[in-house]
Design a protein around this motif. Structure first.
Motif, PDB file in Angstrom:
ATOM      1  N   GLU A 153      54.494 -83.151  18.718  1.00  9.62           N
ATOM      2  CA  GLU A 153      54.376 -83.184  20.177  1.00  9.62           C
ATOM      3  C   GLU A 153      52.938 -83.026  20.670  1.00  9.62           C
ATOM      4  OE1 GLU A 153      57.351 -83.240  22.553  1.00  9.62           O
ATOM      5  OE2 GLU A 153      57.893 -84.282  20.706  1.00  9.62           O
ATOM      6  N   ARG A 181      62.390 -78.954  19.253  1.00  4.58           N
ATOM      7  CA  ARG A 181      62.300 -79.522  20.602  1.00  4.58           C
ATOM      8  C   ARG A 181      63.347 -78.919  21.514  1.00  4.58           C
ATOM      9  NH1 ARG A 181      60.264 -84.317  22.032  1.00  4.58           N
ATOM     10  NH2 ARG A 181      62.195 -84.861  23.068  1.00  4.58           N
ATOM     11  N   TYR A 185      62.043 -76.824  24.707  1.00  4.54           N
ATOM     12  CA  TYR A 185      62.211 -77.339  26.062  1.00  4.54           C
ATOM     13  C   TYR A 185      63.218 -76.519  26.860  1.00  4.54           C
ATOM     14  CZ  TYR A 185      59.163 -81.273  25.079  1.00  4.54           C
ATOM     15  OH  TYR A 185      58.068 -82.041  24.798  1.00  4.54           O
ATOM     16  N   GLU A 186      64.213 -76.006  26.190  1.00  5.68           N
ATOM     17  CA  GLU A 186      65.159 -75.139  26.905  1.00  5.68           C
ATOM     18  C   GLU A 186      64.442 -73.909  27.441  1.00  5.68           C
ATOM     19  OE1 GLU A 186      69.423 -76.172  24.741  1.00  5.68           O
ATOM     20  OE2 GLU A 186      68.400 -74.304  24.256  1.00  5.68           O
ATOM     21  N   ALA A 188      61.240 -73.745  27.960  1.00 10.40           N
ATOM     22  CA  ALA A 188      60.228 -74.187  28.923  1.00 10.40           C
ATOM     23  C   ALA A 188      60.812 -74.299  30.324  1.00 10.40           C
ATOM     24  CB  ALA A 188      59.647 -75.528  28.493  1.00 10.40           C
ATOM     25  N   LEU A 189      62.084 -74.741  30.394  1.00  7.91           N
ATOM     26  CA  LEU A 189      62.720 -74.892  31.706  1.00  7.91           C
ATOM     27  C   LEU A 189      62.840 -73.563  32.437  1.00  7.91           C
ATOM     28  CD1 LEU A 189      65.612 -77.476  31.167  1.00  7.91           C
ATOM     29  CD2 LEU A 189      63.543 -77.754  32.533  1.00  7.91           C
ATOM     30  N   HIS A 194      56.671 -73.402  35.227  1.00  3.04           N
ATOM     31  CA  HIS A 194      56.933 -74.110  36.482  1.00  3.04           C
ATOM     32  C   HIS A 194      57.109 -73.129  37.629  1.00  3.04           C
ATOM     33  CE1 HIS A 194      57.357 -77.558  33.927  1.00  3.04           C
ATOM     34  NE2 HIS A 194      58.225 -76.881  33.198  1.00  3.04           N
ATOM     35  N   GLU A 197      55.582 -74.150  40.968  1.00  3.18           N
ATOM     36  CA  GLU A 197      56.345 -75.225  41.594  1.00  3.18           C
ATOM     37  C   GLU A 197      57.549 -74.663  42.350  1.00  3.18           C
ATOM     38  OE1 GLU A 197      59.102 -78.676  39.823  1.00  3.18           O
ATOM     39  OE2 GLU A 197      57.397 -78.064  38.614  1.00  3.18           O
TER      40      GLU A 197
ATOM     41  N   LYS B   2      68.631 -74.697  37.198  1.00  6.68           N
ATOM     42  CA  LYS B   2      69.112 -75.234  35.918  1.00  6.68           C
ATOM     43  C   LYS B   2      69.817 -76.563  36.134  1.00  6.68           C
ATOM     44  CE  LYS B   2      69.707 -71.027  33.282  1.00  6.68           C
ATOM     45  NZ  LYS B   2      70.632 -70.196  32.533  1.00  6.68           N
ATOM     46  N   THR B   8      71.281 -80.117  29.455  1.00  4.50           N
ATOM     47  CA  THR B   8      69.919 -79.858  28.937  1.00  4.50           C
ATOM     48  C   THR B   8      69.637 -80.594  27.623  1.00  4.50           C
ATOM     49  OG1 THR B   8      69.949 -77.711  30.032  1.00  4.50           O
ATOM     50  CG2 THR B   8      68.279 -78.036  28.342  1.00  4.50           C
ATOM     51  N   ILE B  12      66.793 -83.550  27.106  1.00  8.57           N
ATOM     52  CA  ILE B  12      65.731 -83.458  26.089  1.00  8.57           C
ATOM     53  C   ILE B  12      65.757 -84.703  25.197  1.00  8.57           C
ATOM     54  CG2 ILE B  12      64.917 -82.149  24.071  1.00  8.57           C
ATOM     55  CD1 ILE B  12      66.069 -79.615  25.502  1.00  8.57           C
ATOM     56  N   LEU B  15      64.314 -87.570  26.948  1.00 11.63           N
ATOM     57  CA  LEU B  15      62.856 -87.453  27.025  1.00 11.63           C
ATOM     58  C   LEU B  15      62.169 -88.135  25.835  1.00 11.63           C
ATOM     59  CD1 LEU B  15      60.718 -85.895  28.806  1.00 11.63           C
ATOM     60  CD2 LEU B  15      60.850 -84.087  27.105  1.00 11.63           C
ATOM     61  N   ASP B  16      62.710 -87.946  24.653  1.00  4.40           N
ATOM     62  CA  ASP B  16      62.041 -88.549  23.486  1.00  4.40           C
ATOM     63  C   ASP B  16      62.698 -89.847  23.032  1.00  4.40           C
ATOM     64  OD1 ASP B  16      64.309 -87.678  22.251  1.00  4.40           O
ATOM     65  OD2 ASP B  16      63.308 -86.620  20.614  1.00  4.40           O
ATOM     66  N   ALA B  40      65.043 -80.773  36.778  1.00  5.42           N
ATOM     67  CA  ALA B  40      64.916 -80.290  35.393  1.00  5.42           C
ATOM     68  C   ALA B  40      64.242 -81.349  34.519  1.00  5.42           C
ATOM     69  CB  ALA B  40      66.296 -79.946  34.840  1.00  5.42           C
ATOM     70  N   ARG B  43      60.599 -81.510  35.152  1.00  6.77           N
ATOM     71  CA  ARG B  43      59.891 -80.399  34.500  1.00  6.77           C
ATOM     72  C   ARG B  43      59.728 -80.637  33.000  1.00  6.77           C
ATOM     73  NH1 ARG B  43      62.737 -75.208  37.413  1.00  6.77           N
ATOM     74  NH2 ARG B  43      61.756 -75.497  39.441  1.00  6.77           N
ATOM     75  N   LEU B  44      60.768 -81.191  32.419  1.00  8.01           N
ATOM     76  CA  LEU B  44      60.659 -81.491  30.982  1.00  8.01           C
ATOM     77  C   LEU B  44      59.553 -82.513  30.740  1.00  8.01           C
ATOM     78  CD1 LEU B  44      64.409 -81.732  29.893  1.00  8.01           C
ATOM     79  CD2 LEU B  44      62.785 -79.939  29.323  1.00  8.01           C
TER      80      LEU B  44
END
Lengths: 199, 495
Positions: A153, A181, A185-186, A188-189, A194, A197, B2, B8, B12, B15-16, B40, B43-44
């Motif tokens: 990443e 990942r 990312y979980e 990170a949320l 953030h 924000e 959330k 979630t 993810i 995203l990739d 969400a 943000r990811l």
């Protein structure tokens, strides 16, 4: 595949890598010095990315090169020297992470020791703050997951290359990466990443 | 905020790009109508972008030279672990015992000097170069390392538990290291601000303890001098030789050892000398006095007046810390022919040629002196990489006075006569060729006092004899003093 910075660095150098490696394997001081000069920036960059902004880079870069010169005679040329170098960087960094987890005190280096970036002070502050949060999240990952996550990443390496660096097969790397990942990312949320924000 | 329950992992994966196309389309449709999932996902994406940004950051600038020096230092450090038992003299290679008992029978001397200077407490050496003991008193017992400040002749190093090898001047000397010097050799060490030692020729000494508060040097044979800045409270520097211990906390003194007879000469302050087995109580030797004692037996000695021998040059360096001293200095080898010229480095006497010196990086003035006369003075640039200057003392003698042009003119005009000598013999030997060098001494009134052949590579001696006879007849313009000139002639037939 696009050339990594490490490879670009090599191609610009007048001394062929093979000769340089041979010289280092013989323990020649000048070859070691040339090797160091050629790869030092990339080693520092790699270590910096793996360990984050608060790492004691000087010490880790030292450790990497000491390890490189002590073990370069084992390098048989099966892989690219850059891959092998990445592997040493990652292994040294992993050791550092494990040690840091056992003994976190005395690890941080003050920001003042880090070089200034060509950014506005505010942007620089935000960047550093974000980087710290990212690395704090990474600290929660298991070292192996953290490594593949960073290599993929952050450093942008492919699974095959990562597998050579970490010495695991591609499937294992992909599995580790998947879980890394997901966890990262979980988290990170829900992190402070953030917070501004939301506010 | 959330995302919707269970979304979630799918976000993810989206995203990739690892989500199946059909499922990805469904999720994208969902995102259009769901603000929570949309936020969400944004943000990811932002987090992923931040990670990529971290990857594109430039390499941090670090003190590269310092790091390289540390790497080299670590690579050159003897491979021994803290847990490794340290072999002592008994484990030495037989050939390195430096003549063993015979050596002890030879003349041996120690000299130790300390200076009580009002210097501030020395700063702690750089972190990577000091291995601290894992105790509460780690600062007191921090292991130091010494830098080589000067070296001459053959010097060998025996690391603790290792084998002897030639001393590498760029490698710091550690606790447990043993140094051996050959005849006329010497090596200077420094381990803290204002403190160091100088091991002189035919000597054998071991740095048994090299800690911030305690340094102990064991002299097995030969002569060693030391200079010390004041030590901290409870600190002590001592030299142990042949059953005697000479201890100081900041004074100046000298010790000599001969056939187990130890001689302590004090230049400044007071030195305490005591037997290691405690058979007599310590003797305090004041400045200007010498103490002679049997190291292994004998009664308690009494100090007598000292001989007043001159001190020693240690070439001690500014000491912001070991590492800084190491990376801020370089080695310069100063040589001369013949050897033995006194070197002054930035006006400080440091020893005699040939000698390798440590100096801070930059310009330094090197002077060579002999018998109180300046032979040569030169600015040198000391760099991190070892440098070398060769100052040929023989060439620094006053040049011979320039010959008057009129003398050369006579030679030039009359050389044809020597040519005729050659041509006469050439008729008989057509291949005759070679070189004649004439050394001619002319008196101040222009007469030839002496004429000799320096070289004659012609096969026939008649040419040389004729040439000498011819030159002896020549007359030169009178001068103010006698002159001597050397005149080479290459003689070969015309082709």
């Amino acid at each position: 595949m696009m050339k990594t910075a490490l490879e670009s660095c090599v191609s610009q150098s007048p001394i062929p890598t093979r000769e340089l490696v041979l010289g280092c394997q013989k323990g020649e001081r000048t070859a070691q010095s040339d090797f160091y000069q050629r790869y030092r920036s990339e080693v520092a960059r790699t270590v910096h990315r793996v360990l984050g902004p608060d790492a004691d880079l000087e010490d880790v870069v030292q450790d990497v090169f000491v390890e490189v010169f002590r073990s370069i005679e084992k390098f048989k040329g099966d892989s690219k020297i850059t891959t092998w170098l990445y592997r040493v960087c990652v292994n040294v960094a992993l050791q550092k992470i494990r040690r840091h987890r056992r003994r976190p005190e005395g690890y941080a280096v003050s920001d003042e020791e880090l070089p200034p970036h060509h950014e506005t002070p505010l942007r620089e502050l935000e960047r550093k703050d974000s980087a710290r949060i990212v690395y704090a999240l990474l600290d929660e990952l298991a070292p192996k997951k953290r490594t593949v996550f960073i290599l993929h990443e952050i450093l942008g390496l492919e699974a095959k290359e990562i597998s050579e660096i970490v010495g695991a097969n591609v499937l294992t790397v992909r599995t580790r990466l998947h879980y890394a990942r997901k966890e990262f990312y979980e988290r990170a949320l829900e992190s402070r990443l953030h917070a501004a924000e939301v506010a | 905020m959330k995302p919707c329950r269970g979304n979630t992992p799918r976000l993810i994966a989206l995203l990739d790009g690892s989500l199946a196309a059909e499922e990805a389309d469904r999720l994208r449709s969902h995102l259009e109508g769901c603000a929570r999932c949309r936020t969400a996902y944004a943000r990811l994406e932002k987090t992923a972008s931040l990670c990529r940004e971290l990857g594109s950051q430039p390499a941090p600038e670090l003190p590269w030279r310092k790091i390289e020096a540390q790497i080299q230092w670590r690579l050159n450090r003897p491979e021994r672990e803290e847990s490794q038992p340290r072999a002592r003299a008994s484990s030495w290679p037989r050939g390195l015992a430096l003549a063993g008992a015979t050596a002890f029978g030879a003349l041996a001397a120690i000299a130790l000097m300390t200076w009580l200077a009002p210097a501030p407490p020395s700063p702690a050496p750089a972190r990577p170069l000091v291995r601290a003991a894992p105790s509460a008193t780690r600062a007191e017992h921090a292991e130091l390392a010494a830098l080589v400040t000067l070296a001459a002749g053959e010097v060998k190093l025996v690391p603790a538990g290792g084998v002897a090898r030639a001393l590498v001047l760029t490698r710091p000397i550690l606790e447990g290291d043993r140094l051996l010097t050959g005849p006329n050799a010497r090596v200077g060490l420094q381990w803290s601000k204002g403190s160091g030692a100088l091991l002189l020729g035919d000597s054998d000494a071991e740095l048994r303890r090299l800690r911030s508060r305690e340094q102990e040097l064991v002299l097995h044979h030969g002569r060693v001098a030391a200079q010390l800045a004041p030590l901290p409270p409870r600190g002590r520097f001592s030299i142990v030789a042949s059953g005697l211990r000479a201890s100081v906390r900041g004074t100046q003194f000298a010790v000599a050892l001969q056939r187990e007879q130890v001689e302590v000469e004090v230049f400044e302050g007071v030195v305490e000398v005591e037997p290691t087995d405690g058979r007599w109580r310590a003797v305090r030797v004041p400045a200007g006095f010498t103490l002679r004692a049997d190291g292994r037996s004998g009664p308690r000695p009494t100090p007598v007046s000292a001989s007043g021998a001159p001190g020693f040059a240690f070439n001690l360096q500014p000491w912001p810390g070991l590492f800084q001293a190491m990376v801020g200095s370089g080695l310069m080898s100063v040589e001369s022919r013949p050897e033995g010229a006194e070197i002054r480095f930035d006006a400080q006497p440091v020893g005699t040629t040939n000698l390798t010196l440590r100096g801070s990086v930059g310009r330094h003035l090197v002077e060579l002196w002999r018998d109180g006369k300046l032979l040569r003075r030169q600015w040198v640039e000391v760099e991190l990489n070892p440098g070398r200057i060769a100052l040929d003392v023989e060439q620094t003698r006053p040049p011979t006075p320039r010959l008057p042009a009129s003398v050369y003119e006579v030679f030039r005009r009359r050389a044809i006569q020597i040519q005729q000598c050659y041509e006469r013999v050439l008729k008989a030997e057509p291949t005759l060729e070679g070189k004649l060098t004439l050394r001619v001494t002319i008196t101040k009134d222009g007469k030839v006092e002496d004429a000799r052949l320096e070289t004659d590579t012609l096969r026939d001696p008649r040419v040389g004899q004729c040439a000498l006879a011819t030159v002896r007849r020549w007359e030169f313009p009178a001068g103010t003093s006698p002159v001597e000139l050397v005149y080479p002639l290459h003689l070969r037939p015309r082709r």
